[in-house]
Design a protein around this motif. Structure first.
Motif, short mmCIF file in Angstrom:
data_model
loop_
_atom_site.label_atom_id
_atom_site.label_comp_id
_atom_site.label_asym_id
_atom_site.label_seq_id
_atom_site.Cartn_x
_atom_site.Cartn_y
_atom_site.Cartn_z
N THR A 62 -5.94 -63.92 -73.33
CA THR A 62 -6.44 -63.94 -71.96
C THR A 62 -6.42 -62.53 -71.38
O THR A 62 -7.36 -62.10 -70.72
CB THR A 62 -5.56 -64.84 -71.09
OG1 THR A 62 -5.35 -66.05 -71.80
CG2 THR A 62 -6.22 -65.13 -69.77
N GLY A 63 -5.31 -61.81 -71.62
CA GLY A 63 -5.20 -60.45 -71.11
C GLY A 63 -6.33 -59.58 -71.62
O GLY A 63 -6.92 -58.79 -70.89
N ALA A 64 -6.64 -59.75 -72.93
CA ALA A 64 -7.71 -58.95 -73.52
C ALA A 64 -9.04 -59.27 -72.87
O ALA A 64 -9.84 -58.38 -72.54
CB ALA A 64 -7.77 -59.19 -75.02
N ALA A 65 -9.30 -60.58 -72.69
CA ALA A 65 -10.57 -60.96 -72.07
C ALA A 65 -10.67 -60.39 -70.67
O ALA A 65 -11.72 -59.88 -70.25
CB ALA A 65 -10.67 -62.49 -72.03
N LEU A 66 -9.56 -60.44 -69.93
CA LEU A 66 -9.56 -59.87 -68.58
C LEU A 66 -9.90 -58.39 -68.60
O LEU A 66 -10.65 -57.90 -67.76
CB LEU A 66 -8.20 -60.08 -67.92
CG LEU A 66 -8.03 -61.39 -67.17
CD1 LEU A 66 -6.59 -61.58 -66.78
CD2 LEU A 66 -8.90 -61.41 -65.93
#
Lengths: 431, 286, 307
Positions: C277-281
């Motif tokens: 999720t962090g990467a997508a953000l």
């Protein structure tokens, strides 16, 4: 072509030989890296001293300590564990992290390493922070709970000789104090958007007979007991009894307020008491006393005798360390009774024996404040409640922090805010 | 009459500078006051704008660490030195190779110019927070953790896009006629760059250098994660340590903060005369 | 040209090709550093954004396609955070631009002590962000802060106000702290550009009868366009990704009112253990900032005015 194969074979043999040499156990001292937080319990200089003493007793092990602020320990562990070998061989673990870290595979199972002596000698409650499903994942280190402290002077001036036993009584006392103009806001809490607000909420929730999860693990903090607590919290702000800056005050800010004599009551960790007698930080030296943490009337009726929150920390061995044995040696040394007694003025020992009989007398005599803090600890620690031991705790806590903050700032009603947080917890549990 | 108008104008302008000075210095003076107070005095209400019991204790603890109870002030001076080392190295290397790259992107119409510009801009957009873990893994496997070089290289990777971008914009404002004139005189591209463009661009180079220096000086999160001991710890990390879990040594932090602000200010002082107005009437007008 | 061809008899490269060669020569050191350091992390983060990647050793990472992205885009918290971050960016950059322009203009008019003024501008900028945050947090402190003290002594308030506890005040206060800190950057860029402006155009306009206001808006500001563009893009990209100062002053509170998009990324990556999720953000953030940069360039960039 035949020469080619010959050369290739020769090279292969050389490489094999070289790798075998590399595999041979390195002679010389092993260096272990230990991460811990700065400025809590023992001072870094003191822990360094312990490390040096350990190295003197164990010449083949070198200890490199690293100190960072509490807020950053978690992040450094997560990053450190991404590397191979891990950046740390051992690290300080706050009581709310084991589940997350065990799931991530960070912590080494040390059940077999813990001796019977340790198990029986150290407070059972201290083992709570590191035991899951019967397996032990670390060595206890610092036991701490939130205490109820009050300013004797202000209470006396208001005409009270004893601290309140229930939160309702506190409110009555606070009203009188405020009316007499002794302070503007009698109570200061730690209710910011940080873990501190969940700690305070734990104290109050359990004091009302409430809980975070029921037996099946479903969130129940949004039942009528939880909503009562949150509504009570907001009401004390609305009534001008709780300092409104509580919504942005972390524990150091609470201490600052209390020690400047601006509030009559403050719930905080042990450090606030020792700082209260430090003239460079406190304007109320000698005026601070402990009271048993109050509970709510409803909680008392339901048989709740006391309530606080467990804020202990322990040391764990990182699962991927190549030096588990040496690290365990150091951790047991750190936790050993001799070392603990030596520094008992800074940090209460984790060994039960120190609190019994002659040892107790010795412990209490160790510093001027111990006669007060030791009984306070013995009285409050048995009632320390745990926050939920779930692997998704950080995200769950954040949701609860948001809910409490929304209710306190009037953005949402307590019921609605807690319901939304509970829904989030269910969602997180389902993943 | 003209003289009166002029003086009036000067006076008005001067009066306008007063609120600006207040805006700039009120917080700074408060920082200074806090650094000279004891913790108890800092909590006085109403605030003591001038400390009644001024003390140099906070600075004392930083400069004479052996006397201090806490370990934090002790290590502060070393962290400032680390910061100076790292920020200077990053700035010098970035300015050198960054301005070269900037010139080529600004003035040389080669085939992939546009793509590279977009690429560099794009790389700058990624929030650094997300790159910490993969970078840590790489740095750790290269055994560079806790050495200043790892911070230098990391900072360069995000300072370079800034340098290139700022200097490219600056180069584009250099009148192209100057370069064309040099070309007519027989200069090679490199000759134009070093003999004509660079000398004129000194103000731009110095301003950009200051920007990069402050960028590297200021950086906190990478420094926090990548450094563990005094070998490489930087000033912002040391300052953050004044905030423990339980206690905040505010007065110490303010003293440390002021000290940490001094090197960049000195750098600015030193190079201030190079940021004076650049091009003069001597430039070719088109 | 003949000279060049003569010195390299074997090379029949056209001037254009030689130029391209030089260009690459000048570019390569920078590209090596930038790509060498960031290429792998960016690629691995990019790959992560398509995985369900809980933090941990030997944690199974499953490919989930665009799920991380779509979950985010459907999440109300995400959009609320984008909104807050845009609010921060617009107000912060706007204030910095206005203040920066005013101060740049002021300095450029050379009032008494203008050199000292220009030097003083460095001071807020030189204070490290950490200290800036801690200092402002202290100034805003409800019981002991200088802000309350000042307002009280000036008679503007009767009671101390718990500034950082008020959900609607928290973000503006963070903005103020940030503006104070970074406005000097804009002011200095604009001041340098102002100092370089050719005076003849304005003098001519004055002779033609244009007053100061007209001269300012119709001649000076358009000439400043490139500098304003540089300042705007630099500040917008940075403001949108603000993190450090929020972390220090409010920790994202009260009630999430100061959580910015990078803060959300940090929470997901480090606290929640959801690296996917962090990467997508991160990539969503980059996407948004790129769009903003493009809008600026579209609206403001006029190459022919670069003289």
């Amino acid at each position: 072509m035949r020469t080619f194969y010959k050369i290739a074979l020769a090279i292969l043999v050389l490489i094999l030989a070289a790798s075998l040499v590399g595999c041979a156990k390195k002679a010389g001292p092993v260096t272990i890296h230990v991460l811990t937080m700065d400025q809590a319990g023992l001072k870094p200089a003191e822990i360094d001293q312990i490390a040096r003493d350990f190295e003197a007793k164990n010449p083949d092990i070198k200890v490199v300590m690293e100190y960072v602020g509490y807020d950053f320990v978690h992040d450094k562990i997560v990053t450190g564990m991404a590397a191979k070998p891990p950046a740390y061989d051992a690290a300080m673990i706050d009581v709310i992290w084991p589940d997350e870290f065990i799931k991530a595979g960070y912590l080494l199972d040390v059940t077999k390493r813990v001796t019977a002596e340790m198990k029986s000698g150290i407070f059972p409650a201290a083992w709570n922070g590191v035991t899951r499903n019967g397996k032990i994942y670390g060595m206890p280190w610092l036991m701490d709970v939130k205490y109820f402290m009050y300013n004797k002077d202000i209470l006396q001036q208001a005409g009270f000789t004893a601290p309140p036993k229930t939160w309702e009584e506190l409110v009555d006392q606070a009203k009188v104090i405020k009316q007499k103009g002794l302070v503007e806001f009698p109570i200061i809490w730690s209710w910011p958007q940080k873990e501190g607000v969940v700690c305070d909420f734990t104290v109050l929730l359990f004091g009302n007979g409430g809980a975070f999860l029921d037996a099946s693990g479903k969130p129940v903090f949004n039942n009528e007991k939880g909503v009562q607590v949150l509504t009570w919290m907001k009401k004390t702000i609305d009534d001008g009894l709780t300092n409104p800056s509580s919504v942005a005050s972390d524990e150091p800010a609470v201490e600052a307020d209390f020690l400047a004599g601006k509030s009559a009551y403050a719930v905080n960790w042990l450090f606030q008491f020792s700082d209260s007698n430090d003239a460079s930080k406190s304007q109320i030296v000698g005026k601070v006393a402990f009271g048993a943490m109050p509970v709510f009337d409803a909680g008392a009726k339901a048989g709740i005798k006391g309530s606080s929150v467990d804020g202990s920390s322990s040391f764990a061995i990182m699962a991927t360390t190549p030096y588990a044995d040496q690290t365990w040696k150091f951790l047991t040394y750190l936790a050993s009774n001799d070392v603990q007694i030596k520094f008992s003025a800074e940090m209460l020992p984790i060994w039960q024996g120190d609190f019994q009989g002659d040892s107790l007398a010795k412990l209490e005599a160790a510093t001027p404040s111990n006669p007060i803090t030791v009984p306070a600890f013995l009285g409050q620690f048995p009632f320390a409640n745990e926050r939920p031991t779930v692997s998704y705790y950080n995200e769950a806590s954040m949701a609860l922090q948001l809910a409490i903050q929304e209710a306190l700032t009037g953005v949402k009603s307590p019921q609605q805010a807690l319901d939304e947080a509970a829904a989030k917890w269910v969602q997180l549990a389902g993943k | 009459m003209m003289i009166n108008r002029k003086i009036f104008r000067k006076l008005l302008l001067f009066l306008l500078t007063i609120p600006v000075f207040l805006f700039i210095f009120f917080p700074i003076l408060w920082l200074f006051t806090a650094s000279l107070s004891t913790q108890v005095e800092l909590y006085a209400v109403p605030p003591h704008w001038i400390p009644q019991h001024p003390t140099l204790q906070n600075y004392f603890e930083i400069f004479f660490p052996s006397q201090s109870a806490s370990s934090v002030p002790r290590t502060f001076a070393i962290s400032i030195l680390n910061s100076i080392k790292i920020a200077s190295t990053v700035t010098i290397i970035c300015i050198v190779i960054g301005s070269l790259a900037a010139y080529s992107l600004a003035r040389i119409p080669f085939k992939h110019n546009r793509t590279i510009q977009l690429g560099i801009l794009g790389i700058r957009m990624i929030p650094e927070v997300s790159l910490i873990i993969p970078l840590f893994i790489i740095a750790s496997s290269l055994q560079l953790i806790n050495k200043p070089i790892v911070l230098i290289i990391t900072y360069m990777s995000f300072a370079l896009p800034y340098t290139i971008w700022l200097m490219a914009a600056y180069f584009q404002s250099v009148p192209i006629e100057l370069e064309e004139a040099a070309r007519l005189d027989g200069c090679t591209r490199l000759g134009i760059l070093f003999r004509v463009v660079m000398p004129i661009s000194v103000p731009g180079l110095v301003s950009t250098a200051m920007f990069i220096f402050l960028l590297a000086w200021d950086e906190f999160f990478f420094a926090l994660i990548f450094t563990s001991t005094l070998a490489a710890k930087t000033a912002p990390v040391a300052i953050a340590e004044f905030v423990g879990r339980y206690a905040v040594n505010i007065t110490g932090m303010m003293a440390g903060g002021l000290l940490a602000a001094i090197p960049p200010i000195l750098v600015a002082l030193l190079f201030q005369r190079y940021i004076v107005s650049g091009m003069t009437a001597g430039a070719v007008k088109g | 040209m003949a000279k060049i061809l003569k010195s390299h008899p074997k090379r029949r490269l056209s001037l254009r090709q030689q130029d391209a060669r030089t260009a690459w020569l000048l570019l390569i050191p920078s590209l090596v550093v930038i790509l060498g350091v960031t290429l792998w992390p960016i690629i691995s983060t990019f790959i992560l954004s398509f995985l369900n990647a809980p933090t941990g050793i030997n944690q199974a990472r499953t490919f989930i396609g665009l799920d991380n992205y779509t979950t985010m885009l459907k999440d109300q918290t995400f959009w609320a955070t984008i909104g807050r971050t845009l609010y921060f960016t617009v107000v912060s950059v706007g204030l910095e631009l206005i203040l920066g322009l005013v101060i740049a203009q002021l300095v450029n008019s050379h009032p008494w002590g203008w050199k000292f003024l220009r030097l003083s501008l460095i001071v807020p900028w030189a204070v490290p962000t950490i200290v800036n945050g801690a200092m402002w947090r202290w100034i805003y402190s409800a019981d002991f802060g200088a802000l309350n003290g000042l307002l009280m002594q000036l008679g503007l308030i009767k009671h101390y106000i718990p500034w950082l506890s008020l959900p609607n005040m928290a973000m503006p206060l963070v903005i103020l702290a940030d503006v104070w800190h970074t406005m000097p950057f804009v002011a200095l860029i604009l001041q340098a550009a102002l100092a370089n402006l050719p005076e003849e155009l304005e003098e001519a306009a004055a002779v033609d009868g244009a007053n100061a206001w007209q001269r300012f808006w119709q001649i000076r500001v358009p000439l400043l366009r490139p500098a304003i563009l540089v300042a705007l893009i630099a500040r917008t990209v940075d403001a949108f990704r603000v993190f450090d100062i929020v972390y220090i002053i409010t920790s994202g509170g009260p009630a999430f009112k100061t959580i910015t998009i990078t803060y959300l990324t940090y929470l997901n990556t480090f606290s929640y253990g959801k690296q996917g999720t962090g990467a997508a953000l991160s990539f969503l953030i980059s996407f948004f900032t790129l769009i903003m940069a493009f809008i600026y360039i579209r609206v403001l960039y006029r190459p022919e005015e670069n003289q």
